[in-house]
Design a protein around this motif. Structure first.
Motif, PDB file in Angstrom:
ATOM      1  N   GLN A 138       2.274   2.032  -1.268  1.00 32.30           N
ATOM      2  CA  GLN A 138       1.860   2.373  -2.627  1.00 32.30           C
ATOM      3  C   GLN A 138       0.717   3.367  -2.566  1.00 32.30           C
ATOM      4  O   GLN A 138      -0.197   3.221  -1.776  1.00 32.30           O
TER       5      GLN A 138
ATOM      6  N   TYR B 192      -2.511   5.013  -4.241  1.00 36.07           N
ATOM      7  CA  TYR B 192      -3.552   4.661  -5.190  1.00 36.07           C
ATOM      8  C   TYR B 192      -4.165   5.945  -5.733  1.00 36.07           C
ATOM      9  O   TYR B 192      -4.324   6.929  -5.018  1.00 36.07           O
TER      10      TYR B 192
ATOM     11  N   GLN C 299      -8.642   4.513  -8.945  1.00 37.57           N
ATOM     12  CA  GLN C 299      -8.581   3.187  -8.343  1.00 37.57           C
ATOM     13  C   GLN C 299      -9.419   3.125  -7.069  1.00 37.57           C
ATOM     14  O   GLN C 299     -10.113   2.136  -6.815  1.00 37.57           O
ATOM     15  N   ILE C 300      -9.361   4.185  -6.283  1.00 39.87           N
ATOM     16  CA  ILE C 300     -10.118   4.222  -5.032  1.00 39.87           C
ATOM     17  C   ILE C 300     -11.616   4.212  -5.314  1.00 39.87           C
ATOM     18  O   ILE C 300     -12.368   3.432  -4.713  1.00 39.87           O
TER      19      ILE C 300
ATOM     20  N   ALA D 255     -12.804   0.843  -6.477  1.00 34.84           N
ATOM     21  CA  ALA D 255     -12.934  -0.104  -5.371  1.00 34.84           C
ATOM     22  C   ALA D 255     -14.214   0.154  -4.584  1.00 34.84           C
ATOM     23  O   ALA D 255     -14.916  -0.791  -4.196  1.00 34.84           O
TER      24      ALA D 255
ATOM     25  N   ILE E 243     -11.919  -7.069  -1.628  1.00 35.42           N
ATOM     26  CA  ILE E 243     -11.349  -5.865  -2.252  1.00 35.42           C
ATOM     27  C   ILE E 243     -10.007  -5.527  -1.606  1.00 35.42           C
ATOM     28  O   ILE E 243      -9.027  -5.223  -2.297  1.00 35.42           O
ATOM     29  N   CYS E 244      -9.955  -5.596  -0.282  1.00 32.36           N
ATOM     30  CA  CYS E 244      -8.721  -5.268   0.435  1.00 32.36           C
ATOM     31  C   CYS E 244      -7.608  -6.251   0.092  1.00 32.36           C
ATOM     32  O   CYS E 244      -6.459  -5.850  -0.073  1.00 32.36           O
TER      33      CYS E 244
ATOM     34  N   LYS F 154      -7.313  -7.920  -2.694  1.00 30.73           N
ATOM     35  CA  LYS F 154      -6.897  -7.673  -4.076  1.00 30.73           C
ATOM     36  C   LYS F 154      -5.973  -6.458  -4.174  1.00 30.73           C
ATOM     37  O   LYS F 154      -4.987  -6.468  -4.912  1.00 30.73           O
ATOM     38  N   LEU F 155      -6.284  -5.410  -3.407  1.00 33.22           N
ATOM     39  CA  LEU F 155      -5.482  -4.190  -3.464  1.00 33.22           C
ATOM     40  C   LEU F 155      -4.284  -4.222  -2.517  1.00 33.22           C
ATOM     41  O   LEU F 155      -3.374  -3.392  -2.630  1.00 33.22           O
TER      42      LEU F 155
ATOM     43  N   PHE G 165      -9.652   1.031   3.607  1.00 32.91           N
ATOM     44  CA  PHE G 165     -10.810   1.058   2.717  1.00 32.91           C
ATOM     45  C   PHE G 165     -11.923   1.908   3.304  1.00 32.91           C
ATOM     46  O   PHE G 165     -12.534   2.712   2.599  1.00 32.91           O
TER      47      PHE G 165
END
Length: 87
Positions: free
Chosen positions: A3, A5, A9-10, A13, A26-27, A29-30, A37
């Motif tokens: 996917q 991003y 979004q980046i 985060a 965070i990782c 969740k994404l 990241f």
């Protein structure tokens, strides 16, 4: 499936991380690896959303210019080869 991003979004985060969130949370969740990241952070840290969009535009323009330069260099090399041939 991989996917993509968006810059928004980046940057969101990264800002979450700067606000104190853990990288692992965070990782998770994404759905990304922590290496991803940190790559994002090295590229987008300190940027705002409009700056990131400008960066993307400049990168695409730079790629177009590189392609044009490569085509011209190939054309010049072909012309040089034709001129140096003995007929």
């Amino acid at each position: 499936m991989k996917q993509r991003y968006t810059e928004e979004q980046i940057i969101k985060a990264i800002k979450e991380h700067e606000a104190g969130a853990k990288v692992s949370d965070i990782c998770r969740k994404l759905g990304i690896a922590s290496g991803t990241f940190y790559n994002w952070r090295s590229k987008y840290a300190g940027l705002e959303i409009n700056e990131a969009k400008r960066l993307r535009e400049l990168e695409s323009e730079n790629n177009k210019l590189k392609k044009l330069l490569a085509e011209k260099l190939l054309e010049n090399e072909a012309l040089r080869d034709v001129m140096l041939k003995k007929w």
